[in-house]
Motif scaffolding. Sequence first.
Motif, PDB file in Angstrom:
ATOM      1  N   TYR A 145       0.828  -1.205   0.000  1.00 36.01           N
ATOM      2  CA  TYR A 145       0.000   0.000   0.000  1.00 36.01           C
ATOM      3  C   TYR A 145       0.860   1.252   0.000  1.00 36.01           C
ATOM      4  O   TYR A 145       0.659   2.171  -0.813  1.00 36.01           O
ATOM      5  N   PHE A 146       1.832   1.325   0.907  1.00 39.05           N
ATOM      6  CA  PHE A 146       2.651   2.533   1.008  1.00 39.05           C
ATOM      7  C   PHE A 146       3.559   2.689  -0.207  1.00 39.05           C
ATOM      8  O   PHE A 146       3.819   3.815  -0.661  1.00 39.05           O
TER       9      PHE A 146
ATOM     10  N   GLY B  52      -9.349   6.776   4.701  1.00 42.00           N
ATOM     11  CA  GLY B  52      -8.444   7.788   5.205  1.00 42.00           C
ATOM     12  C   GLY B  52      -7.416   8.304   4.222  1.00 42.00           C
ATOM     13  O   GLY B  52      -6.656   9.228   4.546  1.00 42.00           O
ATOM     14  N   GLY B  53      -7.358   7.749   2.991  1.00 40.38           N
ATOM     15  CA  GLY B  53      -6.362   8.221   2.049  1.00 40.38           C
ATOM     16  C   GLY B  53      -6.550   7.611   0.681  1.00 40.38           C
ATOM     17  O   GLY B  53      -7.514   6.863   0.432  1.00 40.38           O
ATOM     18  N   ASP B  54      -5.651   7.915  -0.234  1.00 37.41           N
ATOM     19  CA  ASP B  54      -5.717   7.417  -1.596  1.00 37.41           C
ATOM     20  C   ASP B  54      -5.754   5.887  -1.611  1.00 37.41           C
ATOM     21  O   ASP B  54      -4.954   5.232  -0.927  1.00 37.41           O
ATOM     22  N   ALA B  55      -6.669   5.333  -2.379  1.00 35.03           N
ATOM     23  CA  ALA B  55      -6.813   3.889  -2.564  1.00 35.03           C
ATOM     24  C   ALA B  55      -7.165   3.150  -1.276  1.00 35.03           C
ATOM     25  O   ALA B  55      -7.163   1.923  -1.256  1.00 35.03           O
TER      26      ALA B  55
ATOM     27  N   GLN C 154      -6.296   5.920  18.175  1.00 35.41           N
ATOM     28  CA  GLN C 154      -5.319   6.886  18.667  1.00 35.41           C
ATOM     29  C   GLN C 154      -4.006   6.828  17.883  1.00 35.41           C
ATOM     30  O   GLN C 154      -3.020   7.434  18.283  1.00 35.41           O
ATOM     31  N   LYS C 155      -4.003   6.115  16.772  1.00 31.50           N
ATOM     32  CA  LYS C 155      -2.813   6.094  15.930  1.00 31.50           C
ATOM     33  C   LYS C 155      -2.784   7.333  15.043  1.00 31.50           C
ATOM     34  O   LYS C 155      -3.756   8.056  14.902  1.00 31.50           O
ATOM     35  N   GLY C 156      -1.660   7.554  14.407  1.00 33.64           N
ATOM     36  CA  GLY C 156      -1.519   8.691  13.516  1.00 33.64           C
ATOM     37  C   GLY C 156      -0.064   8.908  13.188  1.00 33.64           C
ATOM     38  O   GLY C 156       0.783   8.074  13.504  1.00 33.64           O
ATOM     39  N   PRO C 157       0.277  10.054  12.596  1.00 38.03           N
ATOM     40  CA  PRO C 157      -0.627  11.182  12.315  1.00 38.03           C
ATOM     41  C   PRO C 157      -1.537  10.983  11.109  1.00 38.03           C
ATOM     42  O   PRO C 157      -2.572  11.647  11.003  1.00 38.03           O
ATOM     43  N   ALA C 158      -1.179  10.111  10.184  1.00 40.80           N
ATOM     44  CA  ALA C 158      -2.008   9.927   8.993  1.00 40.80           C
ATOM     45  C   ALA C 158      -3.332   9.265   9.362  1.00 40.80           C
ATOM     46  O   ALA C 158      -3.374   8.351  10.186  1.00 40.80           O
TER      47      ALA C 158
END
Length: 336
Positions: A200-201, A267-270, A311-315
Amino acid sequence: MAATVLLLIGLLLPYLKLTAAQTRPIGVCYGRVANNLPSDQEVVNLYHSNGITKMRIYDPNEPTLQALRGSNIELMLGIPNGDLQALSNPSVASSWVQNNILAFTPDVKFRYVAVGNEISPSDEAASFVLPAMQNIYNAIASANLQAQTKVSTAIQTSLLGNSYPPSAGSFADNANSYIGPIVQFLKQTGAPLLANIYPYFSYIGDTKDIRLDYALFTSQGTPVQDGSLGYQNLFDASLDALYSALEKAGAPDVEVVVSETGWPSEGGDAATVDNANTYYKNMINHVSAGTPKRPGKVIETYLFAMFDENQKGPAETERHFGLFSPNKQPKYKLDN
């Protein structure tokens, strides 16, 4: 099985059943960076009810270890990066093993100890990884458990300086002084290298050159030809690039265990439910096939993660990797 249950067992169980010579290939990571998760005993029960027999945790959380007693779930136990400096002291490492492994043995099946996670050569903790690994190993060996509990560390594929084509895979020049001695330690102790592999990344970082179907195991034909080896998916290419790097580092017999892989549902692309469902389903179907470089060799793999972690992140995507929602309802129908 009722359609409304939508449990993972329909797809997981065929790969988790053993013959005497086989190793369970699929586990699931249990992260706890959230304030709305079930109790540890409920989590262990959820693993059981879904036929999941391998777990990765990221620190020696006592309630989790207590809940695992007698469960027969094989455990990858993590040591947080911030604890490595202290564990470079042999007596501290000995106490750590006594308190977190021996105190729960044999009731808990410790399969791996992951000494640090995704440490880069420039990180402050980098110089402490190998000493901590050596000290933890020596303490485990003193208890005569080194054959059943292997000591390693979990890396990112960013330690590779070259990964294309897979046969050219090699560790980056600035990573060699860090990873080289670790690889030799793994070679000497018979432990695998743990690697977090996320197509994914890689995909969202290079959508120009990497096709979505190549990342999702759905490509037709052979997008990448590497000599006599053809690659139909990015996961295999990434894993084989690591194997090529290990060969160049003088450790061709060191195995790779995929300590994390997954796909976010929003939360993001794809990052969609459909894409995540496709990735997890195809990943689970794929583990028994091996890679072009090592065909037919089961790929021991840990899916990330058991739950969405609020509570994960920042993305935003970091909060949406769960196979289950915190209310224990499955997000995907992964059976055929």
